[in-house]
Design a protein around this motif. Structure first.
Motif, PDB file in Angstrom:
ATOM      1  N   PHE A   1       0.825  -1.215   0.000  1.00 44.69           N
ATOM      2  CA  PHE A   1       0.000   0.000   0.000  1.00 44.69           C
ATOM      3  C   PHE A   1       0.859   1.264   0.000  1.00 44.69           C
ATOM      4  CE2 PHE A   1      -3.509  -2.486   2.455  1.00 44.69           C
ATOM      5  CZ  PHE A   1      -3.837  -3.157   1.291  1.00 44.69           C
ATOM      6  N   ALA A   2       2.004   1.246   0.691  1.00 44.91           N
ATOM      7  CA  ALA A   2       2.878   2.414   0.690  1.00 44.91           C
ATOM      8  C   ALA A   2       3.440   2.685  -0.702  1.00 44.91           C
ATOM      9  CB  ALA A   2       4.017   2.225   1.695  1.00 44.91           C
TER      10      ALA A   2
ATOM     11  N   SER B   1       6.127   7.497   3.437  1.00 46.51           N
ATOM     12  CA  SER B   1       6.632   7.282   2.083  1.00 46.51           C
ATOM     13  C   SER B   1       7.090   5.838   1.928  1.00 46.51           C
ATOM     14  CB  SER B   1       7.800   8.222   1.792  1.00 46.51           C
ATOM     15  OG  SER B   1       8.938   7.833   2.569  1.00 46.51           O
ATOM     16  N   PHE B   2       7.144   5.369   0.694  1.00 47.00           N
ATOM     17  CA  PHE B   2       7.570   3.998   0.439  1.00 47.00           C
ATOM     18  C   PHE B   2       9.005   3.785   0.892  1.00 47.00           C
ATOM     19  CE2 PHE B   2       8.805   0.612  -2.817  1.00 47.00           C
ATOM     20  CZ  PHE B   2       8.250  -0.417  -2.067  1.00 47.00           C
ATOM     21  N   GLU B   3       9.861   4.761   0.705  1.00 47.48           N
ATOM     22  CA  GLU B   3      11.255   4.616   1.111  1.00 47.48           C
ATOM     23  C   GLU B   3      11.366   4.481   2.625  1.00 47.48           C
ATOM     24  OE1 GLU B   3      15.053   3.811   1.102  1.00 47.48           O
ATOM     25  OE2 GLU B   3      13.768   3.893  -0.685  1.00 47.48           O
TER      26      GLU B   3
ATOM     27  N   ALA C   1      10.025  10.736   9.118  1.00 52.73           N
ATOM     28  CA  ALA C   1       8.773  11.470   8.888  1.00 52.73           C
ATOM     29  C   ALA C   1       7.612  10.484   8.880  1.00 52.73           C
ATOM     30  CB  ALA C   1       8.842  12.250   7.578  1.00 52.73           C
ATOM     31  N   TRP C   2       7.588   9.645   9.917  1.00 51.39           N
ATOM     32  CA  TRP C   2       6.636   8.528   9.937  1.00 51.39           C
ATOM     33  C   TRP C   2       5.203   9.022  10.083  1.00 51.39           C
ATOM     34  CZ3 TRP C   2       8.169   3.892   8.480  1.00 51.39           C
ATOM     35  CH2 TRP C   2       7.220   2.864   8.533  1.00 51.39           C
ATOM     36  N   HIS C   3       4.315   8.347   9.356  1.00 53.57           N
ATOM     37  CA  HIS C   3       2.890   8.666   9.397  1.00 53.57           C
ATOM     38  C   HIS C   3       2.136   7.353   9.531  1.00 53.57           C
ATOM     39  CE1 HIS C   3      -0.440  11.424   8.901  1.00 53.57           C
ATOM     40  NE2 HIS C   3      -0.959  10.697   7.923  1.00 53.57           N
TER      41      HIS C   3
ATOM     42  N   CYS D   1      12.055  -4.002  14.093  1.00 53.67           N
ATOM     43  CA  CYS D   1      11.047  -2.976  13.844  1.00 53.67           C
ATOM     44  C   CYS D   1       9.917  -3.572  13.029  1.00 53.67           C
ATOM     45  CB  CYS D   1      11.688  -1.805  13.088  1.00 53.67           C
ATOM     46  SG  CYS D   1      10.584  -0.403  12.791  1.00 53.67           S
ATOM     47  N   ASN D   2       8.693  -3.162  13.312  1.00 54.86           N
ATOM     48  CA  ASN D   2       7.519  -3.552  12.534  1.00 54.86           C
ATOM     49  C   ASN D   2       6.738  -2.297  12.166  1.00 54.86           C
ATOM     50  OD1 ASN D   2       7.348  -6.596  12.494  1.00 54.86           O
ATOM     51  ND2 ASN D   2       7.571  -6.258  14.679  1.00 54.86           N
ATOM     52  N   PRO D   3       6.544  -2.025  10.888  1.00 53.97           N
ATOM     53  CA  PRO D   3       5.824  -0.807  10.475  1.00 53.97           C
ATOM     54  C   PRO D   3       4.307  -0.971  10.575  1.00 53.97           C
ATOM     55  CG  PRO D   3       6.674  -1.967   8.563  1.00 53.97           C
ATOM     56  CD  PRO D   3       7.133  -2.741   9.755  1.00 53.97           C
TER      57      PRO D   3
END
Length: 422
Positions: free
Chosen positions: A100-101, A117-119, A262-264, A285-287
């Motif tokens: 989805f990113a 962002s995808f990156e 710049a995590w959202h 880490c888990n996004p």
């Protein structure tokens, strides 16, 4: 709902939420939080018998292509659902966020969605990239070597250590290596999976207690935070019993990571509290949110915050959750008991302790299948207990049902990252 739970996030009307999968424990717990908050929940998953489907809070189930085998087909399926205009929020509960990113702007035109962002997502999703980020920020982690070949791995090993593939979840692709035999076993599995086409981590083993923390961010600002300590291990790297803890130092580390990226949206970390009393060491880490019901029971509604951020809001920061709130996952407790060689008698005793709320379960609240709140949760819990009582050796096979086609593998990651995927 009891007074020990968080107050649901205020909303003028119930939101219609689409969950990206229903097989994980995180999805099942998100369903409970959403349902208790009055929202309308639908899920899509390649398995018609996925865990989250067994909930009175699920309004509708959509069987979809598997992310692992057909990421393009899965994406097209989700986009068709969203194009109806009936959903307010798309909630990625597991690795679907990677896909989805990649196409975030397309999806945001159809429903609320909180992703970076995808990156930035790729950095958080890869253990190697995340380790480099920690080094750049000067944040604590175990001594780590990143290798790309068999010879480099052999040279990097210092007993005991942990070998990890760059991408993996639920302890897939993780080996605790204590001797040369364990090194060879890990190398055989790495070679069979073609992992050395990517990076592999070798980390010094840290003696201590495993803990996890998770947060919700709005454009780099941390809004809500919750941490817990592992009291008893389940199966597949999951916890069977947890205690909520206050970790201001970990909160500061997580805030620094979120600001840098710049995590959202949602972001979680695993870390060790070393026995020697030094500062916590970040290890993974888990996004996404990981089993958010524990935070909800401790007074932090991370799912509610995530919904507000997904809709473009900038909610106020949530208060600190309560320390010492104990929760458990009965299915994980039974699977963990069986996976450690438990006999039928051991599993039966564990069932009795769970039902009586005795021993380690005293003053503890069920978070995965809360039958008193959601009677359909009794179905997978009872089936797990019956299967294990019949054949305790089924524990690993039952746990692996949660590692199915709704997750990524190296091949699907490469397809999504390819220039012609769109």
């Amino acid at each position: 709902m009891t007074s020990s739970m968080a107050d649901p996030a205020p909303a003028t009307k119930p939101l219609r939420v689409l969950l990206s999968e229903g097989s994980s424990t995180s999805a099942r717990e998100a369903v409970t939080v959403l349902g208790l908050s009055g929202h309308i929940v639908e899920i899509c998953d390649p398995s018609r018998y996925c865990l989250a489907r067994f909930s009175r809070f699920v309004r509708k189930f959509h069987r979809c292509p598997g992310l692992r085998d057909d990421p393009a087909g899965f994406l097209a399926f989700v986009e068709r659902l969203l194009s109806s205009g009936q959903f307010d929020v798309l909630l990625p509960t597991h690795e679907q966020g990677f896909l989805f990113a990649c196409v975030r702007q397309r999806l945001e035109a159809c429903a609320g969605l909180a992703l970076p962002s995808f990156e930035s997502y790729r950095i958080a999703h890869s253990k190697a990239r995340f380790s480099r980020l920690l080094g750049e920020l000067g944040l604590p982690q175990p001594a780590t070597r990143i290798v790309t070949s068999v010879d480099e791995l052999r040279a990097a090993v210092r007993f005991p250590c942990v070998v990890k593939t760059a991408v993996g979840t639920a302890s897939r692709g993780v080996w605790l290596v204590r001797d040369d035999n364990a090194v060879e076993a890990a190398l055989r599995e790495l070679g069979a999976s073609g992992t050395f086409a990517n990076e592999v981590l070798v980390q010094d083993f840290v003696a201590g207690t495993a803990e996890k923390a998770q947060a919700v961010f709005c454009r780099g600002e941390l809004l809500g935070f919750h941490a817990y300590r592992q009291i008893a291990l389940g199966v597949g790297g999951g916890e069977a019993i947890k205690d909520s803890v206050t970790r201001p130092q970990v909160r500061a580390h997580l805030a620094a990571i979120g600001t840098k990226l710049a995590w959202h949206g949602a972001l979680s970390v695993d870390y060790m509290m070393p026995d020697d009393g030094v500062s916590p060491l970040l290890i993974d880490c888990n996004p996404r949110l990981v089993e958010p019901m524990a935070a909800f029971l401790a007074g932090v509604d991370l799912v509610g915050l995530l919904l507000q951020v997904s809709q473009g809001g900038a909610p106020a920061a949530a208060p600190q959750g309560r320390d010492g709130v104990r929760t458990h996952l009965a299915m994980q407790a039974l699977l963990g008991c069986a996976s450690r060689g438990g006999t039928r008698r051991d599993i039966f005793r564990e069932c009795r302790r769970l039902l009586a709320g005795s021993g380690a379960y005293a003053e503890s609240t069920e978070e995965l299948t809360p039958v008193r709140l959601d009677w359909l949760g009794a179905v997978p819990l009872a089936m797990t207990a019956l299967f294990l009582l019949a054949a305790p050796g089924l524990s690993v096979a039952l746990a692996r049902r949660g590692w199915g086609a709704h997750l990524l593998d190296i091949g699907s990651i490469r397809r999504i990252e390819s220039e012609d995927f769109h």
